[in-house]
Every structure is written in C-alpha cells, then in structure tokens.
Design an enzyme around this catalytic site. Structure first.
Site, PDB file in Angstrom:
ATOM      1  N   GLU A   1     -11.469  -1.415  -3.569  1.00 55.74           N
ATOM      2  CA  GLU A   1     -10.863  -0.608  -2.516  1.00 55.74           C
ATOM      3  C   GLU A   1      -9.765   0.280  -3.095  1.00 55.74           C
ATOM      4  O   GLU A   1      -9.566   0.357  -4.304  1.00 55.74           O
ATOM      5  CB  GLU A   1     -10.298  -1.500  -1.404  1.00 55.74           C
TER       6      GLU A   1
ATOM      7  N   PHE B   1     -14.307  -2.528   0.212  1.00 55.36           N
ATOM      8  CA  PHE B   1     -15.421  -3.462   0.233  1.00 55.36           C
ATOM      9  C   PHE B   1     -16.706  -2.753   0.692  1.00 55.36           C
ATOM     10  O   PHE B   1     -16.908  -1.600   0.337  1.00 55.36           O
ATOM     11  CB  PHE B   1     -15.084  -4.680   1.110  1.00 55.36           C
TER      12      PHE B   1
ATOM     13  N   ASP C   1      -8.118   3.292   3.623  1.00 56.08           N
ATOM     14  CA  ASP C   1      -7.647   3.586   2.262  1.00 56.08           C
ATOM     15  C   ASP C   1      -7.947   5.027   1.846  1.00 56.08           C
ATOM     16  O   ASP C   1      -8.537   5.298   0.793  1.00 56.08           O
ATOM     17  CB  ASP C   1      -8.259   2.620   1.246  1.00 56.08           C
TER      18      ASP C   1
ATOM     19  N   ASP D   1       0.825  -1.217   0.000  1.00 62.05           N
ATOM     20  CA  ASP D   1       0.000   0.000   0.000  1.00 62.05           C
ATOM     21  C   ASP D   1       0.858   1.265   0.000  1.00 62.05           C
ATOM     22  O   ASP D   1       0.735   2.119   0.893  1.00 62.05           O
ATOM     23  CB  ASP D   1      -0.932   0.036   1.209  1.00 62.05           C
TER      24      ASP D   1
ATOM     25  N   HIS E   1      -3.307  -1.363  -4.925  1.00 62.25           N
ATOM     26  CA  HIS E   1      -3.196  -0.278  -3.951  1.00 62.25           C
ATOM     27  C   HIS E   1      -2.222   0.785  -4.459  1.00 62.25           C
ATOM     28  O   HIS E   1      -1.156   1.039  -3.911  1.00 62.25           O
ATOM     29  CB  HIS E   1      -2.798  -0.745  -2.567  1.00 62.25           C
TER      30      HIS E   1
END
Length: 345
Positions: free
Chosen positions: A231, A191, A173, A49, A301
């Site tokens: 996401e 989600f 996120d 990420d 990500h």
C-alpha cells in the site's frame, strides 16, 4: 556513543562504500540523517500516514485522523526547521456528508497527500472502514496555508475516485504526480490487487469524465486467501526515472507492526517498475529502502519532501519505548551513483 550506535554507523559507512559513495559524502549523509531524526521534538506523536509541503519558510504536515481523536480529522502540524513541530489544528471538524453517505460507518479521514498547482493547494484524503475496499478519495483545496490570509479557506471539491466491494483495487492512499510532460496522475491502492495509477484532469486535479484508464504498477502475490500486503504509493521523478515507493506488510499494530519501505523505478510513468535487481514490482519485488530498528518499528506510509537540492523521506514508525505510538520520522535521502535511494532508520 553507545556500542550499538557505533556499530550501526560503521555498518553504514561500509554500505556507503559498497554503493559507490565517497567516504566524505557518506559521512555527511550519515551525520545529517542521525542529527535530524535524533533531534525531532514537539508534537511528533501521534502521527500516522504523513504528507508534507513547504510554503514560504514553513513546512506543513498533514496526517490521518479519526473523529474521536483529540487531534481530530486531518491533523495539521507546522515547523520552520523540520525539527520542532507544533500542532496547528485540523482541516475538518466533521467528515464531509457526501463521504459519510458513500461509506457508511466511516470514522476518519485517512492517508492525505498534498500538492500545489494552478495557484491552489490540493489536499487529497481517503474515507473507508478497516478491511473493506468500499472506499473513496476526496479533495479539498485552498489558495494558501497561511491562516492569517484573507484568501485562507478550505473548499471541498468532493469525490475524486471510489472503489466498490466488487472492484479489484482499494481507493485509499492517494498520491498526486505531475510527470515530465505536464500530465497529472493519481497513484493509489492498499492490498487487493495492489497499486494503481489513474490520469487526472490538470485543470482540476480530479478525474476526467469518461476516462476509464487504470494502470497496474505494483502488487504482492500472496498465498490463497491471504492478503497481498502492499500500500501507500508515493512517486517522484529524478534523473530520467520515475520512482515508486510503497509500504510492504502490516501497519497499525503498534510495536508489532512489520511495515517496511520498498522502491522500484521506470523510464515510463505507467511502468514497468523494477527493483535494483531488475525484478518487476508487479511480481512483488523491489529494493528495500528502510526497515525498522529496535526502537522505531514498522516504518512506512512514506512521502518524499524535495527541499532545494535535498530529498527527505517523511514517514511514521512505531516507538517501542512509548507503547508503540505512531511517531513522525524524517530521514535524508542520499542517492547512489547509479541512482538508487539510501536511507537510515
């Protein structure tokens, strides 16, 4: 050059022609991408990420970290050239107490995003537990990323936004955006009912008291009792459009991860966002930007680094040749004549 790679490059050239690039432009883009990702060295794993920003001549990269990891909470890496990366320490020694109290059992600081405005670096991060939407997004700020400066000091600004178990979204996120009119926004979501957009106070980078506006930007309709696997939003403005990058499917499964990156765009920051085919991201559509290859599985990500006239997609992927370790990847973005991003894995 192996036959496999030569075939890939030939396919890339044909793709470039189909999308409206000249042979010379596509060749330059292809070569830049291959050279960059093939040359990444140093402390590039584990990286999960990632977010990135440049101060002066130095690139700073932050990523997810767990309390028990040797790299710690919000690991921090630096580079002078985007190629050679050095672990530079961590932002936190411990998870802020307010976040531990808000999310019992949290063990990490996830999915950071960094932005510079009002003379400060604003670093957003998330705390949650797997499979739960009892989550918080926090904020720390710093006047500089130069540890040698007298002004260097991370300051905890506390909670920005939270989600409860009864909410239809998940407050992780985060991604900060300043729109063309100077308004500040935070996109977020993992989600549940998908990606949301919230207005922020430009003076603080936090929520404005009593402003409850929340816009839905993208979702993944799913079969009954199955999750909607979307996401990691990241938004940019380019050429009169806002672009919304998201990650579809599943991360965190090593070489079995199925993550991939999708984009849509809109003339209005609050949407509607559509893919190249005009289908809505609220209905689970979008244009595929990047999928994995034999070695680097589940890319996702993502963040976008805008460095002068060049845009880069910064993301992680799982290295199948090294036990599926999450690994830093950086690919140059080229733009088609009609304004869509093209990236090679």
């Amino acid at each position: 050059m192996s036959m496999h790679r030569r075939d890939l490059l030939r396919a890339s050239a044909l793709m470039g022609a189909a999308l409206g690039f000249s042979g010379k432009a596509w060749s330059a883009a292809r070569d830049a991408e291959w050279v960059l990702n093939d040359r990444l060295i140093g402390d590039i794993s584990p990286v999960h990420d990632p977010c990135i920003i440049k101060q002066g001549d130095t690139y700073h990269l932050f990523c997810t970290g767990q309390a028990q990891d040797p790299t710690g909470l919000l690991p921090w890496r630096t580079s002078k050239d985007l190629i050679t990366w050095t672990l530079h320490g961590r932002v936190f020694e411990t998870i802020p107490k307010w976040a531990q109290d808000a999310v019992p059992g949290t063990r990490g600081t996830w999915a950071p995003d960094i932005a510079y405005f009002n003379g400060r670096y604003h670093l957003y991060y998330s705390c949650s537990t797997f499979g739960s939407n009892r989550s918080v997004i926090g904020l720390v700020t710093n006047k500089t990323l130069d540890r040698g400066s007298k002004d260097f000091k991370w300051e905890d600004r506390g909670l920005v936004v939270e989600s409860q178990r009864g909410d239809d979204f998940n407050a992780i996120d985060a991604n900060h955006l300043i729109d063309r009119d100077g308004n500040h926004w935070l996109s977020l979501g993992s989600f549940w009912s998908g990606i949301k957009l919230l207005p922020l106070d430009p003076a603080t980078g936090q929520r404005t008291p009593n402003d409850t506006r929340k816009y839905s930007l993208a979702s993944r309709p799913a079969p009954e009792k199955a999750p909607g696997a979307i996401e990691a939003p990241f938004m940019i403005e380019r050429g009169g459009y806002y672009y919304l990058f998201t990650s579809f499917d599943y991360c965190c499964r090593g070489a079995s991860s199925s993550y991939y990156i999708v984009v849509g765009r809109s003339r209005d920051v609050t949407g509607p966002y559509v893919g190249r085919d005009g289908k809505s991201q609220l209905d689970g559509y979008g244009t595929v930007v990047l999928q994995g290859n034999r070695r680097f599985r589940g890319p996702g990500h993502q963040a976008v680094l805008r460095d002068g006239d060049t845009d880069y997609l910064v993301y992680h992927a799982y290295d199948a040749e090294h036990d599926g370790r999450p690994t830093l990847r950086i690919s140059r973005i080229e733009w088609t004549a009609d304004g869509w991003p093209v990236v090679q894995a």
